[in-house]
Design an enzyme around this catalytic site. Structure first.
Site, PDB file in Angstrom:
ATOM      1  N   SER A 134       0.845  -1.098   0.015  1.00 47.64           N
ATOM      2  CA  SER A 134      -0.055  -0.023   0.113  1.00 47.64           C
ATOM      3  C   SER A 134       0.831   1.404  -0.134  1.00 47.64           C
ATOM      4  O   SER A 134       1.772   1.352   0.516  1.00 47.64           O
ATOM      5  CB  SER A 134      -0.969  -0.055   1.361  1.00 47.64           C
ATOM      6  OG  SER A 134      -1.416   1.285   1.337  1.00 47.64           O
ATOM      7  N   GLU A 136       0.134   3.620   1.576  1.00 51.78           N
ATOM      8  CA  GLU A 136       0.195   3.963   3.125  1.00 51.78           C
ATOM      9  C   GLU A 136       1.670   3.675   3.810  1.00 51.78           C
ATOM     10  O   GLU A 136       2.099   4.313   4.782  1.00 51.78           O
ATOM     11  CB  GLU A 136      -0.807   3.205   3.997  1.00 51.78           C
ATOM     12  CG  GLU A 136      -2.160   3.868   4.005  1.00 51.78           C
ATOM     13  CD  GLU A 136      -2.205   5.070   4.389  1.00 51.78           C
ATOM     14  OE1 GLU A 136      -2.114   5.347   5.778  1.00 51.78           O
ATOM     15  OE2 GLU A 136      -2.616   6.155   3.532  1.00 51.78           O
ATOM     16  N   TYR A 158      -1.590   0.039  10.604  1.00 49.73           N
ATOM     17  CA  TYR A 158      -2.025  -0.514   9.357  1.00 49.73           C
ATOM     18  C   TYR A 158      -0.738  -0.434   8.429  1.00 49.73           C
ATOM     19  O   TYR A 158      -0.173  -1.330   7.965  1.00 49.73           O
ATOM     20  CB  TYR A 158      -3.078   0.133   8.718  1.00 49.73           C
ATOM     21  CG  TYR A 158      -3.230  -0.186   7.371  1.00 49.73           C
ATOM     22  CD1 TYR A 158      -3.946  -1.254   6.854  1.00 49.73           C
ATOM     23  CD2 TYR A 158      -2.829   0.581   6.132  1.00 49.73           C
ATOM     24  CE1 TYR A 158      -4.115  -1.857   5.532  1.00 49.73           C
ATOM     25  CE2 TYR A 158      -3.099   0.427   4.908  1.00 49.73           C
ATOM     26  CZ  TYR A 158      -3.796  -1.056   4.563  1.00 49.73           C
ATOM     27  OH  TYR A 158      -4.119  -1.262   3.276  1.00 49.73           O
TER      28      TYR A 158
HETATM   29  P1  NDP Z   1     -11.314  -4.832   1.843  1.00 48.20           P
HETATM   30  O1  NDP Z   1     -11.562  -4.386   3.248  1.00 48.20           O
HETATM   31  O2  NDP Z   1     -12.651  -4.620   0.951  1.00 48.20           O
HETATM   32  O3  NDP Z   1     -11.311  -6.507   1.958  1.00 48.20           O
HETATM   33  C1  NDP Z   1     -10.551  -7.050   2.781  1.00 48.20           C
HETATM   34  C2  NDP Z   1     -10.693  -8.390   2.786  1.00 48.20           C
HETATM   35  O4  NDP Z   1      -9.832  -9.143   3.720  1.00 48.20           O
HETATM   36  C3  NDP Z   1     -12.059  -9.144   2.819  1.00 48.20           C
HETATM   37  O5  NDP Z   1     -12.446 -10.097   1.861  1.00 48.20           O
HETATM   38  C4  NDP Z   1     -11.992  -9.483   4.315  1.00 48.20           C
HETATM   39  O6  NDP Z   1     -12.938 -10.718   4.379  1.00 48.20           O
HETATM   40  C5  NDP Z   1     -10.707 -10.108   4.174  1.00 48.20           C
HETATM   41  N1  NDP Z   1     -10.138 -10.811   5.565  1.00 48.20           N
HETATM   42  C6  NDP Z   1     -10.007  -9.771   6.570  1.00 48.20           C
HETATM   43  N2  NDP Z   1      -9.669 -10.542   8.002  1.00 48.20           N
HETATM   44  C7  NDP Z   1      -9.425 -11.677   7.216  1.00 48.20           C
HETATM   45  C8  NDP Z   1      -8.706 -12.926   7.952  1.00 48.20           C
HETATM   46  N3  NDP Z   1      -8.435 -12.911   9.366  1.00 48.20           N
HETATM   47  N4  NDP Z   1      -8.763 -13.951   7.222  1.00 48.20           N
HETATM   48  C9  NDP Z   1      -9.102 -14.191   5.882  1.00 48.20           C
HETATM   49  N5  NDP Z   1      -9.642 -12.840   5.623  1.00 48.20           N
HETATM   50  C10 NDP Z   1      -9.697 -11.665   6.034  1.00 48.20           C
HETATM   51  O7  NDP Z   1     -10.007  -4.164   0.919  1.00 48.20           O
HETATM   52  P2  NDP Z   1      -9.984  -3.987  -0.163  1.00 48.20           P
HETATM   53  O8  NDP Z   1     -10.542  -4.863  -1.412  1.00 48.20           O
HETATM   54  O9  NDP Z   1     -10.193  -2.598  -0.565  1.00 48.20           O
HETATM   55  O10 NDP Z   1      -8.086  -3.996  -0.685  1.00 48.20           O
HETATM   56  C11 NDP Z   1      -7.520  -5.446  -0.751  1.00 48.20           C
HETATM   57  C12 NDP Z   1      -6.210  -5.404  -0.371  1.00 48.20           C
HETATM   58  O11 NDP Z   1      -5.443  -4.392  -0.860  1.00 48.20           O
HETATM   59  C13 NDP Z   1      -6.180  -5.284   1.290  1.00 48.20           C
HETATM   60  O12 NDP Z   1      -4.920  -5.762   1.585  1.00 48.20           O
HETATM   61  C14 NDP Z   1      -5.805  -3.593   1.180  1.00 48.20           C
HETATM   62  O13 NDP Z   1      -5.111  -3.367   2.618  1.00 48.20           O
HETATM   63  C15 NDP Z   1      -4.884  -3.510   0.218  1.00 48.20           C
HETATM   64  N6  NDP Z   1      -4.832  -2.086  -0.367  1.00 48.20           N
HETATM   65  C16 NDP Z   1      -5.918  -1.419  -0.750  1.00 48.20           C
HETATM   66  C17 NDP Z   1      -6.026  -0.179  -1.429  1.00 48.20           C
HETATM   67  C18 NDP Z   1      -7.649   0.282  -1.810  1.00 48.20           C
HETATM   68  O14 NDP Z   1      -7.346   1.586  -1.938  1.00 48.20           O
HETATM   69  N7  NDP Z   1      -8.326  -0.358  -1.880  1.00 48.20           N
HETATM   70  C19 NDP Z   1      -4.824   0.565  -1.626  1.00 48.20           C
HETATM   71  C20 NDP Z   1      -3.685  -0.278  -1.466  1.00 48.20           C
HETATM   72  C21 NDP Z   1      -3.715  -1.860  -0.872  1.00 48.20           C
HETATM   73  P3  NDP Z   1     -14.461 -11.043   5.392  1.00 48.20           P
HETATM   74  O15 NDP Z   1     -15.281 -10.532   4.227  1.00 48.20           O
HETATM   75  O16 NDP Z   1     -14.169 -12.277   5.741  1.00 48.20           O
HETATM   76  O17 NDP Z   1     -14.180  -9.951   6.112  1.00 48.20           O
HETATM   77  P1  GDR Z   2      -7.031   5.608   3.182  1.00 53.04           P
HETATM   78  O1  GDR Z   2      -8.430   5.727   2.564  1.00 53.04           O
HETATM   79  O2  GDR Z   2      -6.756   5.891   4.703  1.00 53.04           O
HETATM   80  O3  GDR Z   2      -6.209   6.533   2.275  1.00 53.04           O
HETATM   81  O4  GDR Z   2      -6.848   4.095   2.914  1.00 53.04           O
HETATM   82  P2  GDR Z   2      -9.936   6.390   3.487  1.00 53.04           P
HETATM   83  O5  GDR Z   2     -10.667   6.633   2.389  1.00 53.04           O
HETATM   84  O6  GDR Z   2     -10.142   5.795   4.864  1.00 53.04           O
HETATM   85  O7  GDR Z   2      -9.181   8.120   4.120  1.00 53.04           O
HETATM   86  C1  GDR Z   2      -8.779   8.825   2.851  1.00 53.04           C
HETATM   87  C2  GDR Z   2      -8.324  10.181   3.357  1.00 53.04           C
HETATM   88  O8  GDR Z   2      -9.614  10.889   3.647  1.00 53.04           O
HETATM   89  C3  GDR Z   2      -9.598  11.576   4.920  1.00 53.04           C
HETATM   90  N1  GDR Z   2     -10.957  11.746   5.378  1.00 53.04           N
HETATM   91  C4  GDR Z   2     -11.641  10.727   5.807  1.00 53.04           C
HETATM   92  N2  GDR Z   2     -11.571   9.336   5.769  1.00 53.04           N
HETATM   93  C5  GDR Z   2     -12.803   8.536   6.182  1.00 53.04           C
HETATM   94  N3  GDR Z   2     -12.577   7.257   6.053  1.00 53.04           N
HETATM   95  N4  GDR Z   2     -13.725   9.071   6.709  1.00 53.04           N
HETATM   96  C6  GDR Z   2     -14.108  10.357   6.861  1.00 53.04           C
HETATM   97  O9  GDR Z   2     -14.972  10.912   7.343  1.00 53.04           O
HETATM   98  C7  GDR Z   2     -12.785  11.133   6.388  1.00 53.04           C
HETATM   99  N5  GDR Z   2     -12.848  12.690   6.506  1.00 53.04           N
HETATM  100  C8  GDR Z   2     -11.643  12.823   5.886  1.00 53.04           C
HETATM  101  C9  GDR Z   2      -8.769  10.689   5.882  1.00 53.04           C
HETATM  102  O10 GDR Z   2      -8.249  11.267   6.920  1.00 53.04           O
HETATM  103  C10 GDR Z   2      -7.493  10.064   4.793  1.00 53.04           C
HETATM  104  O11 GDR Z   2      -6.573  11.077   4.616  1.00 53.04           O
HETATM  105  C11 GDR Z   2      -7.233   3.379   2.034  1.00 53.04           C
HETATM  106  C12 GDR Z   2      -7.442   2.015   2.431  1.00 53.04           C
HETATM  107  O12 GDR Z   2      -7.816   1.163   1.297  1.00 53.04           O
HETATM  108  C13 GDR Z   2      -6.126   1.297   2.577  1.00 53.04           C
HETATM  109  O13 GDR Z   2      -6.391  -0.120   2.940  1.00 53.04           O
HETATM  110  C14 GDR Z   2      -5.214   1.255   1.522  1.00 53.04           C
HETATM  111  O14 GDR Z   2      -4.061   0.939   2.011  1.00 53.04           O
HETATM  112  C15 GDR Z   2      -4.788   2.908   1.216  1.00 53.04           C
HETATM  113  O15 GDR Z   2      -6.288   3.568   1.004  1.00 53.04           O
HETATM  114  C16 GDR Z   2      -3.938   3.085  -0.071  1.00 53.04           C
END
Ligand code: NDP
Ligand code: GDR
Length: 344
Positions: A134, A136, A158
């Site tokens: 990520s 992050e 995280y």
């Molecule tokens: P989601 O939060 O939508 O999905 C997370 C998944 O992890 C769910 O399917 C959840 O399953 C599963 N999970 C959580 N805990 C466990 C566990 N103990 N064992 C098995 N499965 C588990 O995430 P995204 O699809 O948005 O992201 C996918 C991956 O990419 C994540 O690792 C995230 O950190 C990373 N990522 C995401 C970004 C984004 O912008 N979306 C950017 C960069 C990285 P359940 O239904 O069982 O809860």
């Molecule tokens: P992020 O995504 O933390 O970048 O992680 P999120 O959408 O939660 O926040 C993005 C930015 O928006 C600001 N923010 C708020 N965020 C949320 N959730 N709710 C609010 O009310 C709000 N107001 C302002 C946050 O402070 C932050 O700066 C996502 C996840 O998908 C991670 O798993 C992944 O790794 C990174 O993107 C890349």
């Protein structure tokens, strides 16, 4: 021969898009699912009936070994994580276990099932591994835009857990010669995004306000900047990374950054509303330590993978607001089910 892929995190946003993409490429797709009666599994079945399911949990080493033995995958995509950054302060240990040590358990399952001994065997093992790293990890950024060489300074439990998973993936590549790579992905969104993340929180908030169900939307810091793209584009890059001759980590993002205020302005504008009439800043959503700005330099993805995003920021936000307006306008969709709107 048909390639077989195992996806952890199949019930999440990326899992569903990746499964769709791999099925379209002719792969046999297996998803790892946890829990006794996970409501998201039913939704996954409705969306993607062709995906085969296997039980397992990133907290349980034995279950992962059994899953890899059962599926005999050619590719493993580790998308499972506790992915909501604020939750990682509330449950820091659990985040370390799932998002960090979970990577170790998946890699160990692959190592054991591939018969790789504890000594280095260059090029050993058949199973290719993708880790969902990520942006992050860049946290308090050392330079902008961020590349594969930018140092890490994570700002949340995280981000720290993801950094562990990232270096561990690199270490298994170097130690055992495994084809193990990390995609360093910047924020990517879609109508399937969880409602706790800011883009979906805003698109749902706009839809509720437009339909007269709410009057206000409470948000945290509006000045922070993110490089937002469309999840459907990013899963293509995951797959491309596993088709290369050489295992290499790659940054994936659009190279364009916007503030949360830009996002809010655009989303309210799509519904013909003025955001200042509705948005309230609430300290409850301000983080203990913030990542102020992120912006990718995706040149490696463009040059080495031939990847580029197809959906831009304005199109993405319009897609999400229109989808939530349609969702909440559907008879029955405004019901009491707390999961009804936030999980696809
Ligand atoms: P989601 O939060 O939508 O999905 C997370 C998944 O992890 C769910 O399917 C959840 O399953 C599963 N999970 C959580 N805990 C466990 C566990 N103990 N064992 C098995 N499965 C588990 O995430 P995204 O699809 O948005 O992201 C996918 C991956 O990419 C994540 O690792 C995230 O950190 C990373 N990522 C995401 C970004 C984004 O912008 N979306 C950017 C960069 C990285 P359940 O239904 O069982 O809860
Ligand atoms: P992020 O995504 O933390 O970048 O992680 P999120 O959408 O939660 O926040 C993005 C930015 O928006 C600001 N923010 C708020 N965020 C949320 N959730 N709710 C609010 O009310 C709000 N107001 C302002 C946050 O402070 C932050 O700066 C996502 C996840 O998908 C991670 O798993 C992944 O790794 C990174 O993107 C890349």
């Amino acid at each position: 021969m048909t390639r077989r892929a195992l996806i952890t995190g199949i019930t999440g946003q990326d899992g569903s898009y990746l499964a769709e993409h791999l099925l379209a490429q002719g792969c046999e797709v297996w998803g790892l699912v946890r829990g006794q009666s996970n409501p998201r599994v039913r939704r996954l079945r409705e969306l993607l009936g062709e995906v085969k399911l296997v039980r397992g949990d990133l907290l349980d080493q034995g279950s992962l070994i059994s899953a890899v033995e059962r599926v005999q995958p050619d590719e493993v995509y580790n998308l499972a994580a506790i992915s909501y950054v604020p939750m990682s302060w509330q449950q820091a240990e659990l985040t370390g276990e799932v998002t960090g040590l979970g990577v170790l358990r998946v890699l160990e399952a692959i190592r054991v099932c591939s018969g790789i001994s504890s000594s280095r065997t260059p090029g050993s093992g058949q199973i290719r591994f993708y880790q969902a790293s990520s942006s992050e990890m860049f946290g308090m950024v050392a330079e902008s835009p961020q590349t594969e060489r930018t140092p890490f300074h994570p700002r949340s439990p995280y981000g720290v857990a993801k950094t562990y998973g990232h270096f561990l993936t690199q270490n298994y590549r170097e130690s055992y010669g495994m084809f193990a790579v990390s995609g360093i992905l910047f924020n990517h969104e879609s109508p399937r995004r969880g409602s706790e993340f800011v883009t979906r929180k805003v698109s749902l908030g706009v839809a509720r306000i437009k339909l007269g169900l709410e009057r206000q939307l409470r948000l945290g810091t509006l000045t922070v900047r993110r490089d937002w793209g469309f999840a459907g584009d990013y899963v293509r890059a995951m797959h491309l990374m596993l088709t290369r001759d050489v295992p290499e980590d790659v940054v994936v993002g659009t190279g364009v950054t916007h503030s949360v205020e830009d996002l809010v302005e655009r989303a309210f504008g799509v519904a013909g509303l003025y955001w200042r009439d509705h948005v309230v800043c609430d300290a409850a959503f301000v983080r203990p330590a913030e990542v102020d700005q992120l912006c990718a330099d995706p040149s490696t993805a463009v040059k080495q993978l031939g990847w580029e995003p197809k959906v831009g920021f304005d199109e993405l936000i319009t897609m999400m607001v229109e989808s939530d307006l349609a969702l909440l306008s559907t008879p029955g969709a405004r019901g009491d089910d707390p999961f009804g709107h936030d999980i696809w």
